[in-house]
Scaffold this active site. Structure first.
Site, mmCIF file in Angstrom:
data_model
loop_
_atom_site.group_PDB
_atom_site.id
_atom_site.type_symbol
_atom_site.label_atom_id
_atom_site.label_comp_id
_atom_site.label_asym_id
_atom_site.label_seq_id
_atom_site.Cartn_x
_atom_site.Cartn_y
_atom_site.Cartn_z
ATOM 1 N NE ARG A 172 -6.576 13.921 -17.754
ATOM 2 C CZ ARG A 172 -5.991 15.105 -17.664
ATOM 3 N NH1 ARG A 172 -4.910 15.372 -18.343
ATOM 4 N NH2 ARG A 172 -6.485 16.032 -16.859
ATOM 5 C CB ALA A 225 -4.783 7.178 -13.623
ATOM 6 C CB CYS A 264 -4.573 3.949 -9.641
ATOM 7 S SG CYS A 264 -3.984 3.762 -11.325
ATOM 8 C CG HIS A 307 -2.141 14.685 -9.548
ATOM 9 N ND1 HIS A 307 -3.332 14.951 -8.912
ATOM 10 C CD2 HIS A 307 -2.472 14.129 -10.730
ATOM 11 C CE1 HIS A 307 -4.338 14.578 -9.691
ATOM 12 N NE2 HIS A 307 -3.837 14.074 -10.796
#
Lengths: 554, 457
Positions: free
Chosen positions: A103, A72, A69, A202
Site C-alpha cells: 500500500r 488487511a 480481510c 478498521h
C-alpha cells in the site's frame, strides 16, 4: 438544456436503464445468490432520501469479490502507515509478506537517526509446531529480538487467522514484554475471519490506537488553528498536499491518521481543537471516541476535487470563525486556482460528458465523483468495497442499522469524558449558533445523495457484475483496484487504480487535482485503445488498410 | 533506506525480517491458473485470496481470476462445509469452469476441514455439473513456502487426473516448475525445435500473458487441458524441472502410471539448458537441430565477449531454491563468484549442493536456507559484493548499498521484461548476460569520473 438536465435524462448514457442493467446483472445467479446480491444493488431512485442498501453484509462464497480481510484493514490500512512503530505480524509468513510496502503510504523520517519501519516486513513466520504447541513463546522471543536489534519506541503486534483459532493470547504477551522492555507494546486481534471485510479491521485498529496511543503526551501545541486530519493515508503523497494547503492558510496539523504520521504525533494529537474526517468509513470511530473523551468536535471534509477542497477549507475557516483565517483561505483558494483553471479548461474539452464508474474503498467511490464532476464527467455507477449503510445513505440512518452477528463480535469501547482533559472546544451556544447557520457537525451525507437520480449503486461489486456493466455501458473510465484493473482493460476500457493511484499522485488538493485531470485526460485520450484491433480484422481488402506509401526521403 | 539495518548480525530464532518467501496457497493458485478453464479456489478467509490475486496481478499485470470461501467467524467455528458448497454452486453457475481447483489456507487447515468429504457431499447434492470436476490440494501456510504450494498443487493434478490406458504414446511430459509464462513458452519452443511431442503441465503461457484485443476471456486460450492432464499417464517419460517444484508430481506419476521420470534443474544458463536439451533428445529419441546448437553457440560467444567484466565479480543472491541452483551454476560458468546465497525455504541438502557447486569458485560461500533478505543485507554490509540478484524486494538493499541489481525470481513488481522474455534456455542466458553487464555498465557510466568514461565496452 443544462448539464444537470442532461444527466437526469440520460443517467446511464445511451445504454439500458439502471433497472434493466441491474436485472441483467442478476440474471445468471442461483436464486439465493440473486436474493443476496439484489439487496446490495440499487437504482438511485430518490437521491434526496436514499433507499436502504444491503451493505457490510457477508460476501457470497464463490463470488469473485474485491474484498479483503480484517487483518488487511487493521495492519494494512490504519496502523501499518505509522512509520516509527515496529510492526510484527504474528502468523505464518504470507500475511506479513503481502502487506509489505504494497500500500503506498508514503512517509518521511523526521530525523536522520530514525528508522522507517515500513520498509521492513517482520513476522513470527509460524511453523507447524507453533500451531500444535502454541505460538506465544515464539511471539515473545520475536518481540525481544526485534527490540534487541532495532530499539524501537513502540512495537505493534497483529494476529492472523490461526492465532485466534489456537488461542494465543497476544495481549498478555504484549503486556509482559511492555513491562519487561519499558517501551509501548500492544496487539491487535485482527484475525482475517473477523467481520465481513477490511472494515472490521478498521474498527479494531481504531480501538487499539485509541486505547494505546491517543492521549499519552499532553505537551501543549503552540498554534492558533490546530487540527487532526483523520482517515487520510498519504497514498501518493495526498497528506502532504493537504498539509501544504493548510499551512498556506496558517492551519497546523498535529496528526494525520495515519498517513506519514509518527508515533509521537498520534500520542499528542488530542491537543487539537478539531478533527476533520476524510475517509469516514475507516476512522469515524476515532472521531467519535475523541469527541467523547476530549470534547474535540469533528466534521467530514473532502480534499479530493477542486470544489470539495474549497468547501472543506471554507468550512474549517468558518469553524474557527476568525475573519483573518476566513480571508486567508479565500486568498489561498484564489492563488491556487490560477494554476488549476487553465488545466480544467483544457482537459474539459476532451472529458466533458464522458462516463465514469467507481468501485472502490469506503470513501473513494464517493470522493472521486467530485473530481470527475470537476471535469464535466458523469458517474453512471458507483459502489464501495467494504462500506456500511451510513457511507451510502448518510449518518442519519445509523440508529436504524441492525447489529448482526459479524459486527457484534467487534468490540465497542465504552468511552467516557476524561475528567481532567475534557474540554469543549466550542461552547454549546457557539455550536448551536454554527448549526443554525447551516453548519453540520459529526456529519456525513453519504454517497447516494450526491449521485444523479437513476444511476446504479452496487455494493461489493462482483466480477460478473462489473463485466456486465462494461458490456452494456462501456464507461470511458473506471476507477477500481488492482484485481479488476486488467480485466477492465482487456475489455478496452481504461482503469484507474484508486487504491494505489497506479503509482502516481498525489490527487488530493489543488495540485493533486491537476495531476488527476491530466491523468484521466491521458487515459481516455490514449491511442492504445484504438490499436486493440488489427486493421485486417475490420476490412477484408488488405490493400485498402495498408498504410500510405512512405514519403520519399529526398 | 533501511536505516535500521547494521552489519552486526544477531542470532534470530523467532523473528523473520524481510522474508525471502511467502506462503503455500499462492503457489497452488499460480499452478492452477496454468490449467485450461480452471478456477482456482481459496478455501479460507477472503483476505488470502485477495492478497494472492493482488500480488500475482502486480507481477503479471494480467487478470488473475480466483474465488474464495469467504470464511466468517461462524464458518471458522462450525467448519467451512456450507461455505464451500455454496461457493461451488455459485462458481459452476456463474463462471462455468471445467474444473475447480481448491486449495486450503492456514485457517481451514487449523479447523481441519476435509475437502474430499465436502466435495463428495457437493456431488451428492448435485452441485457439481455432469462432466465437471473439483480437485484439491492441502496448502497450509505454516508449512513449506510458495514453492512447495506449487509443488503440492502439481502433484494434485496427477493424483486426481492422470490415467494410464496401458498403451504408451511417444509423448514426453514436462513439469516446468514455477517459471514465467514466457519461460513456459520457451520450453515449448525448445521441445518443438527438437521435434518432441510433449505435454507441459501446468502452462501459464497464453493465460497470464494474453493479448489486449478488446475482448476479455475469463479463461484465455492457454493452459494445459484436463484431457492432457489425463493423458500424462500414457506418456513415455517425464522431465521434472526443478526438484522442489516438480519432483513430487513426477514421482506420483511414476507410482500411479509407471511413467519413468528424470528430475532436472531448471534450464537456466549453459550447462542446465544442455542437460534439459540432452534429456529431451534421449527421451524423445531425436537429434538436436543445428538451429538450437547455433543458439547455444551465440550464448557461449557472448559469455566469451563479456568475460572480462564478469570474472570473479562477487554476487549476493536470494530467491527460490529451484531458481538459485541453476542460476548459481551459470554464475560460476561465466566466471563470477557467488558470495552469499539466501532462500526463505527450508533445505539443508540444497544448501550443501550449492556449496559444492561453488567449491572452486568460492569455497567460502555463505549459503543460508530458511533465512531472509535482512540477513543477506547485514552480511553484505560486512562483506561487500559487486552485484545483487533477487526479486523486486532487493531494490531497497541495492539502493541502500549502491549495488548494481539484477531482478530475477518471484515477484518482479517494478519491471516489465519478465513478462515477455524468458530467462530459461540459451535465449534466457543471453538475456541474463545482457542484464548483468548492463547493470555493471549503467553504474559505471553514471558514476565514473569524466576522464574515465569509456565509449566502448
Amino acid at each position: 438544456m443544462s448539464d444537470e438536465t442532461a444527466q437526469n435524462d440520460f443517467p446511464m448514457g445511451d445504454g439500458p436503464s439502471a433497472a434493466e442493467t441491474r436485472e441483467k446483472m442478476l440474471e445468471v445467479y442461483p436464486k439465493k445468490t440473486q436474493r443476496k446480491r439484489g439487496k446490495q444493488m440499487l437504482v438511485n431512485e430518490t437521491p434526496e432520501t436514499p433507499a436502504a442498501i444491503g451493505a457490510n453484509s457477508r460476501t457470497v462464497p464463490g463470488i469473485i469479490t474485491q474484498r479483503g480481510c480484517s487483518y488487511a484493514g487493521c495492519k494494512g490500512v490504519v496502523i501499518g502507515p505509522i512509520y516509527d512503530i515496529l510492526h510484527i505480524t504474528h502468523g505464518p509468513i504470507g500475511c506479513g509478506w503481502y502487506s509489505w510496502l504494497s500500500r503506498r503510504n508514503m512517509t518521511k523520517i523526521r530525523h536522520p537517526e530514525e528508522t522507517n519501519y515500513l520498509q521492513y516486513s517482520m513476522s513470527t513466520d509460524m511453523q507447524e509446531d507453533h500451531i500444535v504447541f502454541g505460538g506465544e513463546k515464539q511471539l515473545e522471543q520475536a518481540i525481544q529480538e526485534a527490540y534487541d536489534e532495532f530499539k524501537p519506541k513502540a512495537i505493534s503486534v497483529y494476529a492472523t487467522c490461526p492465532v485466534g483459532l489456537i488461542g494465543d493470547d497476544i495481549h498478555a504477551v504484549c503486556r509482559k514484554m511492555k513491562e519487561k522492555l519499558g517501551i509501548n507494546i500492544f496487539g491487535f486481534s485482527c484475525e482475517g475471519y473477523k467481520g465481513v471485510s477490511q472494515s472490521a479491521g478498521h474498527h479494531i485498529a481504531n480501538n487499539g490506537v485509541f486505547k494505546h496511543m491517543i492521549g499519552l503526551d499532553d505537551t501543549p501545541v503552540e498554534a492558533k488553528y490546530k487540527l487532526n486530519v483523520l482517515g487520510e493515508y498519504n497514498i501518493g503523497g495526498d497528506a502532504w498536499e493537504i498539509d501544504r494547503i493548510l499551512r498556506l492558510c496558517g492551519i497546523h496539523i498535529i496528526g494525520t491518521l495515519s498517513g506519514g504520521v509518527s508515533y509521537d504525533e498520534i500520542c499528542n494529537c488530542h491537543n487539537a481543537d478539531l478533527n476533520v474526517v476524510m475517509c469516514h468509513r475507516s476512522i469515524n470511530y476515532m472521531a467519535e471516541m475523541m469527541e467523547q473523551k476530549f470534547g474535540i468536535p469533528w466534521f467530514k471534509v473532502n480534499f479530493i476535487g477542486i470544489e470539495g477542497t474549497k468547501k472543506s477549507l471554507r468550512k474549517i475557516a468558518k469553524y474557527f470563525g476568525d475573519k483573518e483565517l476566513i480571508d486567508r483561505v479565500e486568498e489561498v483558494i484564489a492563488m491556487e486556482m490560477v494554476d488549476v483553471r487553465p488545466v480544467i479548461a483544457d482537459v474539459t474539452t476532451r472529458t466533458k460528458g464522458k462516463k465514469a464508474a467507481l468501485f472502490v474503498g469506503g470513501s473513494r467511490a464517493h470522493h472521486y465523483q467530485d473530481l470527475f464532476s470537476d471535469m464535466g464527467m458523469k458517474t453512471i455507477a458507483a459502489g464501495y468495497e467494504f462500506a456500511h449503510r451510513d457511507d451510502y445513505e448518510g449518518r442519519d440512518v445509523l440508529p436504524s442499522i441492525k447489529i448482526d452477528a459479524d459486527s457484534r463480535n467487534i468490540e465497542e469501547l465504552d468511552v467516557k469524558a476524561d475528567p481532567e482533559r475534557f474540554n469543549l472546544r466550542k461552547t454549546q451556544e457557539r455550536k448551536v449558533a454554527l448549526e443554525e447557520s447551516g453548519f453540520d457537525f459529526s456529519d456525513y451525507e453519504g454517497m447516494m445523495r450526491q449521485m444523479a437520480k437513476d444511476t446504479l449503486v452496487i455494493d461489493d461489486i462482483s466480477h460478473h457484475e462489473l463485466e456486465k456493466l462494461i458490456e452494456l455501458h462501456k464507461p470511458d473510465v473506471i476507477g477500481s483496484g488492482i484485481k479488476d484493473k486488467y480485466v477492465i482493460e482487456k475489455m478496452g476500457v481504461p482503469c484507474k487504480q484508486l487504491h494505489s493511484y497506479d503509482y502516481g499522485g498525489p490527487y488530493a488538493g489543488f495540485k493533486g487535482a491537476i495531476n488527476f485531470f491530466k491523468e484521466i485526460d491521458r487515459m481516455i485520450s490514449s491511442k492504445v485503445w484504438k490499436l486493440t484491433r488489427a486493421p485486417w480484422k475490420d476490412d477484408s481488402d488488405s490493400q485498402s488498410t495498408a498504410a500510405k506509401e512512405p514519403v520519399a526521403v529526398s | 533506506m533501511l536505516e535500521g539495518t547494521t552489519a552486526e548480525i544477531r542470532e534470530r530464532k523467532a523473528l523473520r525480517v524481510n522474508p525471502a518467501k511467502t506462503c503455500q496457497p499462492i503457489g497452488a493458485m499460480y499452478a492452477s491458473l496454468g490449467i485450461h478453464k480452471c478456477m482456482p479456489h481459496s478455501h479460507g478467509s477472503q483476505g488470502c485470496c485477495a492478497y494472492h490475486r493482488s500480488h500475482l496481478t502486480r507481477h503479471h499485470k494480467e487478470p488473475i481470476v480466483a474465488t474464495t470461501s469467504s470464511f466468517t467467524e461462524g464458518a471458522s467455528v462450525f467448519g467451512g462445509l456450507a461455505n464451500l458448497k455454496t461457493a461451488l454452486e455459485n462458481i459452476f453457475t456463474i463462471y462455468e469452469p471445467d474444473i475447480v481447483s481448491v486449495h486450503t489456507t492456514c485457517l481451514s487447515e487449523v479447523i481441519g476441514d476435509d475437502i474430499p468429504t465436502i466435495v463428495k457431499k457437493s456431488e451428492e447434492a448435485g452441485i457439481i455439473p455432469e462432466g465437471k470436476m473439483v480437485i484439491h490440494a492441502n496448502t497450509p501456510s505454516f508449512v513449506g513456502s510458495h514453492v512447495t504450494g506449487f509443488s503440492v498443487q502439481c502433484a494434485a493434478f496427477v493424483n486426481y487426473l492422470a490415467e494410464s490406458n496401458g498403451a504408451k504414446k511417444n509423448v514426453i511430459n514436462i513439469f516446468p516448475g514455477w517459471v514465467e509464462p514466457a519461460d513456459m513458452r520457451e520450453l515449448k519452443r525448445i521441445a518443438e525445435l527438437l521435434g518432441v511431442e510433449y505435454i507441459l503441465a501446468p502452462d501459464t503461457s497464453d493465460v497470464l500473458d494474453s493479448a489486449l484485443d478488446g475482448e476479455y476471456k475469463m479463461y484465455p486460450d492457454g493452459g494445459t487441458t484436463v484431457s492432457q492432464l489425463k493423458a500424462m499417464g500414457d506418456s513415455l517419460a517425464t522431465l521434472a524441472l526443478g526438484p522442489m517444484a516438480s519432483a513430487l508430481a513426477a514421482e506420483k506419476l511414476t507410482k500411479k502410471c509407471k511413467v519413468d521420470h528424470s528430475i532436472l534443474e531448471l534450464p537456466i544458463g549453459i550447462s542446465a539448458t544442455d542437460a534439459f536439451v540432452n534429456a529431451l533428445r534421449i527421451a524423445g529419441d531425436v537429434t538436436v537441430p543445428r538451429e538450437l546448437e547455433k543458439e547455444r553457440g551465440r550464448l557461449v560467444d557472448m559469455v566469451s565477449d563479456m568475460s572480462q567484466y564478469l570474472h570473479r565479480k562477487k554476487v549476493a543472491i536470494f530467491g527460490d531454491p529451484d531458481h538459485l541452483t541453476p542460476m548459481i551454476k551459470f554464475l560460476v560458468e561465466v566466471g563470477m563468484q557467488p558470495a552469499v546465497v539466501v532462500t526463505g525455504t527450508k533445505g539443508k541438502k540444497w544448501a550443501q549442493n550449492i556449496r559444492e557447486i561453488c567449491s572452486e569458485a568460492n569455497p567460502e560461500v555463505e549459503v543460508v536456507p530458511f533465512s531472509d533478505i535482512h540477513y543477506l543485507h547485514q552480511w553484505i554490509k560486512a562483506n561487500p559484493v559487486d552485484l545483487l540478484m533477487g526479486n523486486t524486494y532487493g531494490k531497497y538493499v541495492a539502493k541502500s548499498e549502491n549495488l548494481p541489481f539484477v531482478r530475477f525470481g518471484f515477484p518482479i513488481l517494478d519491471r516489465v521484461g519478465h513478462r515477455a522474455f524468458p530467462l530459461l534456455g540459451y535465449a534466457g542466458g543471453l538475456r541474463l548476460i545482457e542484464k548483468i553487464t548492463d547493470a555493471f555498465f549503467d553504474k559505471r557510466d553514471r558514476e565514473d569520473p569524466d576522464h574515465e568514461i569509456e565509449l566502448v565496452l
